[in-house]
Design a protein around this motif. Structure first.
Motif, PDB file in Angstrom:
ATOM      1  N   LEU A 289      13.091  -1.421   9.125  1.00 25.94           N
ATOM      2  CA  LEU A 289      12.779  -0.296  10.018  1.00 25.94           C
ATOM      3  C   LEU A 289      11.769  -0.637  11.108  1.00 25.94           C
ATOM      4  CD1 LEU A 289      12.754   2.712   7.559  1.00 25.94           C
ATOM      5  CD2 LEU A 289      14.001   2.616   9.716  1.00 25.94           C
ATOM      6  N   LEU A 290      11.149  -1.813  11.009  1.00 26.80           N
ATOM      7  CA  LEU A 290      10.090  -2.167  11.966  1.00 26.80           C
ATOM      8  C   LEU A 290      10.505  -2.021  13.437  1.00 26.80           C
ATOM      9  CD1 LEU A 290       7.166  -3.370  12.356  1.00 26.80           C
ATOM     10  CD2 LEU A 290       8.300  -5.578  12.535  1.00 26.80           C
TER      11      LEU A 290
ATOM     12  N   ALA B 286       7.802 -11.407  -1.009  1.00 27.85           N
ATOM     13  CA  ALA B 286       7.420 -12.426  -1.995  1.00 27.85           C
ATOM     14  C   ALA B 286       8.296 -12.358  -3.239  1.00 27.85           C
ATOM     15  CB  ALA B 286       5.948 -12.250  -2.375  1.00 27.85           C
ATOM     16  N   GLN B 287       8.990 -11.231  -3.418  1.00 27.48           N
ATOM     17  CA  GLN B 287       9.850 -11.084  -4.594  1.00 27.48           C
ATOM     18  C   GLN B 287      11.279 -11.530  -4.309  1.00 27.48           C
ATOM     19  OE1 GLN B 287       8.846  -6.872  -4.956  1.00 27.48           O
ATOM     20  NE2 GLN B 287       7.873  -7.281  -6.916  1.00 27.48           N
TER      21      GLN B 287
ATOM     22  N   PHE C 260      -2.199  -5.773  -2.306  1.00 26.32           N
ATOM     23  CA  PHE C 260      -1.278  -5.715  -3.449  1.00 26.32           C
ATOM     24  C   PHE C 260      -0.141  -6.716  -3.342  1.00 26.32           C
ATOM     25  CE2 PHE C 260       0.242  -2.874  -0.173  1.00 26.32           C
ATOM     26  CZ  PHE C 260       1.580  -3.219  -0.098  1.00 26.32           C
ATOM     27  N   TRP C 261       0.198  -7.128  -2.097  1.00 25.92           N
ATOM     28  CA  TRP C 261       1.363  -7.993  -1.925  1.00 25.92           C
ATOM     29  C   TRP C 261       1.090  -9.432  -2.364  1.00 25.92           C
ATOM     30  CZ3 TRP C 261      -1.460  -5.688   1.913  1.00 25.92           C
ATOM     31  CH2 TRP C 261      -2.155  -6.525   2.776  1.00 25.92           C
TER      32      TRP C 261
ATOM     33  N   ARG D  67       6.653   3.516  -3.196  1.00 27.66           N
ATOM     34  CA  ARG D  67       7.357   3.689  -1.913  1.00 27.66           C
ATOM     35  C   ARG D  67       8.774   4.155  -2.150  1.00 27.66           C
ATOM     36  NH1 ARG D  67       4.689  -0.813   1.798  1.00 27.66           N
ATOM     37  NH2 ARG D  67       2.547  -0.101   1.485  1.00 27.66           N
TER      38      ARG D  67
ATOM     39  N   LYS E  65       5.243 -14.437  13.850  1.00 28.60           N
ATOM     40  CA  LYS E  65       5.292 -12.979  13.738  1.00 28.60           C
ATOM     41  C   LYS E  65       4.900 -12.342  15.067  1.00 28.60           C
ATOM     42  CE  LYS E  65       4.387 -12.873   8.822  1.00 28.60           C
ATOM     43  NZ  LYS E  65       3.273 -12.994   7.899  1.00 28.60           N
TER      44      LYS E  65
ATOM     45  N   PHE F 225      13.455  -1.931  -2.078  1.00 30.15           N
ATOM     46  CA  PHE F 225      12.028  -1.692  -2.302  1.00 30.15           C
ATOM     47  C   PHE F 225      11.329  -2.901  -2.903  1.00 30.15           C
ATOM     48  CE2 PHE F 225      14.211   2.313  -2.020  1.00 30.15           C
ATOM     49  CZ  PHE F 225      13.468   2.926  -1.019  1.00 30.15           C
TER      50      PHE F 225
ATOM     51  N   PHE G 253       9.371  -6.516  -2.241  1.00 32.35           N
ATOM     52  CA  PHE G 253       8.562  -7.126  -1.194  1.00 32.35           C
ATOM     53  C   PHE G 253       9.068  -8.543  -0.928  1.00 32.35           C
ATOM     54  CE2 PHE G 253       5.943  -3.666  -2.642  1.00 32.35           C
ATOM     55  CZ  PHE G 253       5.403  -3.190  -1.456  1.00 32.35           C
TER      56      PHE G 253
ATOM     57  N   LEU H  33       9.044 -12.024   7.834  1.00 33.89           N
ATOM     58  CA  LEU H  33       8.925 -10.658   7.326  1.00 33.89           C
ATOM     59  C   LEU H  33       7.449 -10.343   7.125  1.00 33.89           C
ATOM     60  CD1 LEU H  33      11.750 -10.719   4.637  1.00 33.89           C
ATOM     61  CD2 LEU H  33      11.894  -9.939   7.004  1.00 33.89           C
ATOM     62  N   LEU H  34       7.117  -9.067   7.181  1.00 29.98           N
ATOM     63  CA  LEU H  34       5.742  -8.658   6.916  1.00 29.98           C
ATOM     64  C   LEU H  34       5.592  -8.488   5.406  1.00 29.98           C
ATOM     65  CD1 LEU H  34       5.372  -6.088   9.822  1.00 29.98           C
ATOM     66  CD2 LEU H  34       4.961  -8.551   9.834  1.00 29.98           C
ATOM     67  N   GLU H  35       4.687  -9.254   4.815  1.00 28.61           N
ATOM     68  CA  GLU H  35       4.599  -9.330   3.350  1.00 28.61           C
ATOM     69  C   GLU H  35       4.178  -8.016   2.708  1.00 28.61           C
ATOM     70  OE1 GLU H  35       3.109 -11.407   5.405  1.00 28.61           O
ATOM     71  OE2 GLU H  35       3.711 -13.470   4.939  1.00 28.61           O
ATOM     72  N   TRP H  36       3.516  -7.155   3.483  1.00 34.59           N
ATOM     73  CA  TRP H  36       3.007  -5.908   2.908  1.00 34.59           C
ATOM     74  C   TRP H  36       4.016  -4.773   3.052  1.00 34.59           C
ATOM     75  CZ3 TRP H  36       1.099  -8.835   6.806  1.00 34.59           C
ATOM     76  CH2 TRP H  36       1.288  -8.366   8.104  1.00 34.59           C
ATOM     77  N   ARG H  37       5.199  -5.099   3.555  1.00 35.16           N
ATOM     78  CA  ARG H  37       6.235  -4.074   3.685  1.00 35.16           C
ATOM     79  C   ARG H  37       7.400  -4.407   2.768  1.00 35.16           C
ATOM     80  NH1 ARG H  37       7.253  -1.314   8.925  1.00 35.16           N
ATOM     81  NH2 ARG H  37       5.247  -1.072   9.932  1.00 35.16           N
ATOM     82  N   THR H  38       8.022  -3.377   2.209  1.00 38.00           N
ATOM     83  CA  THR H  38       9.223  -3.586   1.411  1.00 38.00           C
ATOM     84  C   THR H  38      10.349  -4.011   2.346  1.00 38.00           C
ATOM     85  OG1 THR H  38       9.833  -1.285   1.686  1.00 38.00           O
ATOM     86  CG2 THR H  38       8.575  -1.837  -0.294  1.00 38.00           C
TER      87      THR H  38
ATOM     88  N   MET I 294       2.725  -5.455  -6.412  1.00 36.93           N
ATOM     89  CA  MET I 294       3.998  -5.227  -5.733  1.00 36.93           C
ATOM     90  C   MET I 294       4.865  -4.262  -6.533  1.00 36.93           C
ATOM     91  SD  MET I 294       5.079  -8.830  -3.946  1.00 36.93           S
ATOM     92  CE  MET I 294       4.801  -9.904  -5.316  1.00 36.93           C
TER      93      MET I 294
ATOM     94  N   ILE J 256      13.172  -2.629   3.047  1.00 38.95           N
ATOM     95  CA  ILE J 256      13.664  -1.542   3.906  1.00 38.95           C
ATOM     96  C   ILE J 256      12.655  -1.227   5.015  1.00 38.95           C
ATOM     97  CG2 ILE J 256      12.785   0.346   2.426  1.00 38.95           C
ATOM     98  CD1 ILE J 256      16.177   0.537   4.037  1.00 38.95           C
ATOM     99  N   GLU J 257      11.362  -1.311   4.685  1.00 40.00           N
ATOM    100  CA  GLU J 257      10.336  -1.051   5.706  1.00 40.00           C
ATOM    101  C   GLU J 257      10.332  -2.158   6.763  1.00 40.00           C
ATOM    102  OE1 GLU J 257       7.209   1.334   2.794  1.00 40.00           O
ATOM    103  OE2 GLU J 257       7.078  -0.830   3.030  1.00 40.00           O
TER     104      GLU J 257
ATOM    105  N   GLY K   4       5.784  -0.898  -4.798  1.00 37.24           N
ATOM    106  CA  GLY K   4       7.233  -0.805  -4.587  1.00 37.24           C
ATOM    107  C   GLY K   4       7.796   0.462  -5.204  1.00 37.24           C
TER     108      GLY K   4
END
Lengths: 282, 258
Positions: B105-106, B140-141, A262-263, A276, A165, B136, B138, B94-99, A269, B101-102, A273
Motif C-alpha cells: 500500500l505504500l 524478515a519473516q 518489534f520488527w 494489524r 529505499k 500480515f 513482516f 521493503l520497509l521492515e516495520w510494515r507487513t 513481529m 500488505i502495508e 502482525g
C-alpha cells in the motif's frame, strides 16, 4: 551459550541450566563467606570493608526499621526520569533536525565534536552556579549527560538512510516530509533506542554527580553522608541498591527496545502482525 | 544503428538521442540512444556492467535527467518521477516495520489517502503474486523470493502502466529466479503493462522479451535490437529450441564484437 544446551541434560540427569545456576551461586557464596571471615578475623579493615552481615543489617535498617532510603530513592529516580526524558527528547528532536538538514549539519557538526570531546561532568559546577541550588540545576546536569547519545545516534540514523529505499521513495514521488516520517525516522528507531539505553545509564551517574555536589537529598547525598559518618555498611547498602536499580533500568530498556523495534524479533513481529491483521479485518 | 525499429505502432516510451554523462562529462554512461517502445510490449535491456542499462532505466524513471536528447512517456517529456512509471530494484527494498500488505500500500499512501478500494486492490495483488496468506507477515519473516513478490505487488499497486525492472531477481538463486520469471510473464500479461527489464543474462533477456536491446559499454550505447518471435505463453523448455539458441548466438555476437 548455544540454545540446545540450555535444555540439555548434564550428568546425573540435572539440567545444564540448573547446574550453571548452582555453580554461580556456589562461587558467589564462597566469595561472600571469605569476605565475612576475612573481616571478622581482622584481615580486612572493617572501617572500609564492612562485614557482609553488617551490610545486610544496614539493608534491613534503611529499608524497614528506619525506612529512610525510600524518600531519597524517590527523589533521585524522579530526577533521573525528568532529566532523561528532557535530555533525550531534546537529543532526538535536534538530532533529526540536524540530520535531515544538510546546511544545519555543516554548521552544528564542529560544535558537537568539541562538546563531545569535553567531559560533560566538568560543566556541572557551572550549571549549578548559573541555575542555583535545587532540582533545576540537577535536572540540567542529567540532561547534559544524557543528551549526547540520543543526539548522535539519531543524527547517524537519519544520515545513514538506506540509499535504495531512498531511491524507491523518490521514484514514487514522495515529498521530503513523507520521506522523513515514513522512511527515515522509522528506520532510525533501533539506533535511536540504542542511544536511549546509553542515555538512561548515563543519567543514573548524572544524578549521583548532581547530588554529590548539592548534598541536600537523594541517594547520592545519602552515600556521601554515610561515608562521612564512617557508616560504610549503609553506604554499601546504598551502592548495591544502585546496582539493582541500574540492572532494572537496563532490563527495562531492553524490553522497551524489543517492544518498540518489534520488527527485530520474532515475538514482536507475531504480536504486531496479529494486531494489524485484527485492525485490517475491522 | 542506434535507432530501434521505427515501425512501432503505438509508442509508450520514446527516446530521442538520449545521452548521459557523469563526473562533469568525463564518464559517458549513455550515448545517443534512440528508441520507441510499443504499448504492452516486454523489452529487455541486456549488456555487461557499464553499458548504461541501469542509467537508461533511471532516466526513464525520471530519477536522473539526461545530459542531451529527450525522453517521452505517453507523449509527454520526462522531467521527474511520475505516476504512470514505476520501478522495481534488484533488492526488494521493503520497509521492515510494515507487513507485506502495508508495503504494497505504500505507493498509494504516498500519492493520496488510502481508500477501501485501494486496500482490496492491494490484497488482490498479493494474491496475484501468490502471497495472499502472508499479507500480515513482516519482511524478515519472508524468504528472498517472497520479498521480491511483495515488491512486485507493490510495483503493480502504483497503477503505473510502464514498469521498469532493474535486475529484479538478480539476487535470488537460479531456481527461484526462473520460477519468478515465468510468473512475471503471466502477471504483466494479465495487467497489460509495458515492461522494460534490465539484465546481464542473455538467455533471460530473450526468454522474457518481445524485443531485446543489446547494449555495449564505454560509452554505453544501444548496439542492436533483436525481435523475439517466440510464441506466448512461453515455458522454460523453449530455451532448448534451435530458434531460441539462434537468438542467443545473435546477441552474443554483438556483445563479443566489442
Amino acid at each position: 551459550m548455544p540454545a540446545p544446551a540450555m535444555h540439555g541434560e548434564g550428568r546425573n540427569g540435572v539440567p545444564l541450566r540448573t547446574r550453571r545456576i548452582l555453580m554461580h551461586a556456589g562461587i558467589f557464596l564462597t566469595l561472600v563467606l571469605a569476605w565475612e571471615i576475612g573481616a571478622r578475623a581482622g584481615y580486612l579493615d572493617p572501617l572500609f570493608y564492612p562485614r557482609p552481615t553488617a551490610i545486610v543489617d544496614s539493608f534491613i535498617r534503611i529499608y524497614i526499621t528506619q525506612g529512610n532510603i525510600w524518600r531519597h530513592l524517590y527523589v533521585s529516580l524522579g530526577l533521573v526520569f525528568a532529566g532523561f526524558a528532557a535530555g533525550s527528547i531534546l537529543g532526538i528532536v535536534l538530532g533529526s533536525l540536524v540530520g535531515f538538514n544538510a546546511l544545519a549539519r555543516r554548521f552544528v557538526k564542529p560544535y558537537v565534536l568539541v562538546l563531545e570531546a569535553t567531559p560533560r561532568i566538568a560543566v556541572a559546577p557551572l550549571l549549578i552556579a548559573a541555575l542555583g541550588f535545587g532540582a533545576q540545576s540537577k535536572i540540567a546536569i542529567i540532561m547534559l549527560v544524557c543528551f549526547f547519545a540520543p543526539f548522535i545516534n539519531t543524527l547517524a540514523g537519519v544520515v545513514n538512510v538506506n540509499e535504495e529505499k531512498l531511491e524507491l521513495f523518490n521514484s514514487l514521488g514522495a515529498s521530503k516530509f513523507q520521506i522523513l516520517t515514513k522512511l527515515v525516522l522509522p528506520e532510525a528507531v533501533p539506533v535511536i533506542m540504542a542511544g536511549e539505553r546509553l542515555a538512561l545509564t548515563a543519567s543514573l551517574s548524572g544524578v549521583l554527580v548532581a547530588e554529590f555536589i548539592q548534598r541536600d537529598q537523594g541517594i547520592g547525598s545519602l552515600i556521601l553522608i554515610y561515608t562521612r559518618n564512617l557508616n560504610m555498611a549503609s553506604a554499601f547498602a546504598c551502592i548495591f541498591t544502585l546496582t539493582v536499580v541500574g540492572f532494572l533500568i537496563f532490563k527495562g530498556m531492553e524490553m522497551l527496545d524489543r517492544y518498540i523495534a518489534f520488527w527485530n524479533n520474532e515475538t514482536g513481529m507475531a504480536r504486531v502482525g496479529a494486531a494489524r491483521k485484527a485492525r485490517w479485518e475491522n | 544503428m542506434a535507432t530501434a525499429d521505427s515501425r512501432v505502432r503505438d509508442p509508450v516510451v520514446g527516446g530521442n538521442s538520449v545521452g548521459k554523462t557523469f563526473a562533469g562529462g568525463t564518464v559517458v554512461a549513455l550515448e545517443n540512444a534512440s528508441f520507441d517502445i510499443e504499448k504492452g510490449s516486454f523489452v529487455s535491456l541486456v549488456g555487461p556492467s557499464g553499458c548504461g542499462k541501469s542509467t537508461l532505466l533511471r532516466l526513464i524513471a525520471g530519477l536522473i535527467e539526461p545530459t542531451s536528447g529527450s525522453l517521452q512517456v505517453h507523449g509527454s517529456k520526462v522531467s521527474a518521477p511520475r505516476q504512470d512509471v514505476a520501478m522495481m530494484f534488484q533488492r526488494a527494498t521493503l520497509l521492515e516495520w510494515r507487513t507485506a500488505i502495508e508495503n504494497v500500500l505504500l505507493p498509494t499512501e504516498i500519492q493520496r489517502r488510502v481508500t477501501a478500494d485501494d486496500r482490496n486492490r492491494a490484497m488482490e495483488l498479493l494474491q496475484l503474486v501468490g502471497l495472499g496468506e502472508f499479507a500480515f507477515s513482516f519482511p524478515a519473516q519472508l524468504s528472498g523470493g517472497m520479498q521480491q513478490r511483495v515488491a512486485l505487488a507493490r510495483l503493480l499497486q502504483t497503477g503505473a502502466d510502464v514498469l521498469l525492472m532493474d535486475e529484479p531477481f538478480g539476487a535470488l538463486d537460479e531456481f527461484t529466479r526462473e520460477r519468478l520469471n515465468i510468473e512475471l510473464l503471466r502477471i504483466v500479461g494479465e495487467v497489460g503493462a509495458t515492461t522494460i527489464f534490465v539484465t546481464h543474462n542473455i538467455a533471460e533477456a530473450i526468454f522474457l522479451a518481445d524485443k531485446v536491446y543489446v547494449m555495449t559499454p564505454r560509452p554505453g550505447r544501444l548496439a542492436q535490437v533483436i525481435d523475439v518471435p517466440l510464441a506466448r505463453p512461453r515455458e522454460l523448455a523453449v530455451q532448448t529450441s534451435p530458434e531460441f539458441n539462434r537468438l542467443v548466438e545473435d546477441a552474443r555476437e554483438t556483445l563479443g564484437a566489442l
